[in-house]
Design an enzyme around this catalytic site. Structure first.
Site, short mmCIF file in Angstrom:
data_model
loop_
_atom_site.label_atom_id
_atom_site.label_comp_id
_atom_site.label_asym_id
_atom_site.label_seq_id
_atom_site.Cartn_x
_atom_site.Cartn_y
_atom_site.Cartn_z
N PHE A 131 83.25 52.69 152.41
CA PHE A 131 83.94 53.95 152.10
C PHE A 131 85.43 53.64 151.98
O PHE A 131 86.04 53.14 152.92
CB PHE A 131 83.71 55.01 153.18
CG PHE A 131 84.35 56.32 152.81
CD1 PHE A 131 83.74 57.17 151.90
CD2 PHE A 131 85.58 56.69 153.33
CE1 PHE A 131 84.35 58.37 151.52
CE2 PHE A 131 86.19 57.88 152.96
CZ PHE A 131 85.57 58.73 152.05
N ASP A 216 90.45 46.74 154.10
CA ASP A 216 90.69 48.17 154.29
C ASP A 216 90.67 48.43 155.79
O ASP A 216 89.60 48.49 156.41
CB ASP A 216 89.59 48.97 153.57
CG ASP A 216 89.74 50.48 153.78
OD1 ASP A 216 90.54 50.89 154.65
OD2 ASP A 216 89.05 51.24 153.09
N LYS A 245 95.63 56.63 158.48
CA LYS A 245 95.15 57.28 159.68
C LYS A 245 96.07 57.08 160.90
O LYS A 245 97.07 57.77 161.03
CB LYS A 245 93.72 56.82 159.98
CG LYS A 245 92.71 57.35 158.93
CD LYS A 245 91.30 57.07 159.36
CE LYS A 245 90.27 57.46 158.31
NZ LYS A 245 89.82 58.83 158.41
C1 LIG Z 1 87.92 52.82 155.76
C2 LIG Z 1 88.51 53.98 155.03
N1 LIG Z 1 89.17 53.79 153.90
C3 LIG Z 1 89.75 54.79 153.22
C4 LIG Z 1 89.65 56.09 153.66
C5 LIG Z 1 90.28 57.20 152.86
O1 LIG Z 1 91.36 57.73 153.55
P1 LIG Z 1 91.92 59.19 153.17
O2 LIG Z 1 90.86 60.17 153.52
O3 LIG Z 1 93.17 59.32 154.01
O4 LIG Z 1 92.23 59.17 151.72
C6 LIG Z 1 88.97 56.36 154.85
C7 LIG Z 1 88.83 57.75 155.33
O5 LIG Z 1 87.97 58.08 156.11
C8 LIG Z 1 88.39 55.29 155.55
O6 LIG Z 1 87.72 55.49 156.69
#
Ligand SMILES: Cc1ncc(COP(=O)(O)O)c(C=O)c1O
Length: 399
Positions: A131, A216, A245
């Site tokens: 994700f 990520d 986050k």
């Molecule tokens: C691993 C990871 N990457 C990217 C994202 C996307 O972040 P955002 O919701 O701030 O765009 C998330 C969100 O849950 C995530 O957990």
């Protein structure tokens, strides 16, 4: 019939309305106190209303809120220097969210090859269960049909292989491959931890084929695993990393970090953001780092993680018909349920403990990094009562 709402119907929200937060607690409008181990999906790294963050935001609010990137923003210079000093990276681009940090990471990788005379190298390999966000590029990177459906053709250049399958990965590398993108710990995918050996193999493959390695760490970074970043435990480093986050502690903030070499193609005019790195976000980001980088803070995270690991292991032994497996690192924990995970989540919420659903029938515990041992034990006691409840329901059903 559901009540009419002016809001998009994109979220299946729990019927809870919180008015304020104090540390690891959220207080509902009716005064009910919930132990918040959801932490806004790993965002409230320092819990709610942390005094250092509140005062940093208030102080900045009295000075200047927003400038745009037409001018120098001293807070960006400070936070950028602190983040590069603490990591593999030499360069930072600030964003407002995780998906934007990923967009910047993807663009950085593609521009790297473009600038070297290889515009054909724009393919990114990702992993099943990933994700990376909800923009058009990041849903293509995540590759999940449920997020792609109905939004037109998938953005080109994203290829997916099974999680931790090195043979499939080697097979997928072509002359057009630019980078490999992975969450060192899949969050939404169900707290699936990529092994140290696997990540080391990815690094070696990237080096062999001239690819960039992108991590990520939007969810697993900023102290969540007991290290500032999860990659530190692997002995290797990525070329590019997306962060968000926890770095904002609740203020919308993300960052794309890169080595000087990887960021070489991102020259003036190639990328931008109106809000990214605005003074309010920088004040909070710097305040979060003040706390997380304080001596002993990450050690505290590791100590509390141990309390959770031991407590959850014992709950798994006592309730084998409710808990199948405990996963994760540090304070990024997953309980794989034997019962439908939605039932476990509901039972836990009835005990006034908040957690987050994830893939593979897992519920995530993402407690604030400031959780004390007593609060961890309180949370475990609530999970225990929820598991007791579900066990007795199961026993009655089979009697
Ligand atoms: C691993 C990871 N990457 C990217 C994202 C996307 O972040 P955002 O919701 O701030 O765009 C998330 C969100 O849950 C995530 O957990």
């Amino acid at each position: 019939m559901a009540e009419a709402t002016p809001l998009y119907d994109t979220y299946a929200r729990a019927p809870l309305r919180f008015e304020r937060g104090e540390g690891v607690w959220l207080i509902a409008e009716d005064g009910t106190r919930y132990l918040d181990f959801a932490a806004g999906v790993a965002v409230n790294s320092l819990g709610h209303a942390h005094p250092h963050l509140v005062s940093a935001l208030k102080n900045q609010a009295d000075k200047v809120w927003h400038l745009s990137n037409l001018y120098e923003v001293p807070g960006q210079e400070t936070l950028g220097a602190r983040m590069t000093e603490a990591t593999f990276a030499d360069k930072v681009f600030f964003t407002n969210s995780g998906a934007e940090a990923l967009e910047c990471a993807i663009k950085t990788a593609r521009r790297y090859h473009f600038a070297k005379g290889h515009p054909e190298k724009f393919h990114i390999i990702t992993f099943e269960g990933a994700f990376h966000g909800r923009t058009l590029a990041t849903i293509a990177a995540g590759g999940q049909a449920k997020y792609l459906e109905g939004f037109g053709p998938k953005a080109p250049g994203f290829y997916q292989v099974p999680f931790a399958d090195i043979a499939a990965l080697k097979e997928a590398i072509t002359e057009e491959t630019a980078a490999i993108l992975i969450e060192p710990i899949q969050g939404e995918g169900g707290i699936r931890v990529a092994s140290k050996e696997f990540l080391q193999e990815l690094r070696a493959l990237c080096d062999e084929y001239g690819l960039l390695l992108i991590f990520d760490e939007v969810q697993c970074g900023i102290g969540r695993t007991g290290k500032l970043f999860a990659y530190e435990a692997t002995g290797i480093a990525p070329d590019i990393m997306a962060v968000a986050k926890g770095i904002g502690g609740g203020f919308p903030l993300g960052a794309c970090l890169a080595t000087q070499e990887a960021a070489a193609g991102m020259v003036a005019g190639t990328h931008g953001s109106t809000y990214g790195g605005n003074p309010l976000a920088m004040a909070v980001g710097n305040a979060v780092l003040d706390v997380v980088l304080e001596e002993g803070f990450l050690e505290h995270v590791r100590d509390i993680a141990l309390v959770f690991r031991q407590g959850l292991a014992s709950l798994k032994d006592r309730f084998p018909d409710v808990i199948e497996e405990v996963r994760g690192e540090g304070l990024m924990l997953g309980i794989k349920a034997k019962v439908p995970s939605a039932d476990l989540l509901k039972a836990i919420r009835a005990e006034r403990l908040l957690a987050v659903p994830a893939g593979e029938n897992v519920i995530r515990l993402l407690p604030p990094l400031i959780t004390s041992a007593a609060e961890a034990r309180e949370g475990l006691a609530r999970i225990e009562r929820a598991a007791e409840q579900l066990t007795s329901v199961k026993q009655k059903a089979s009697a």
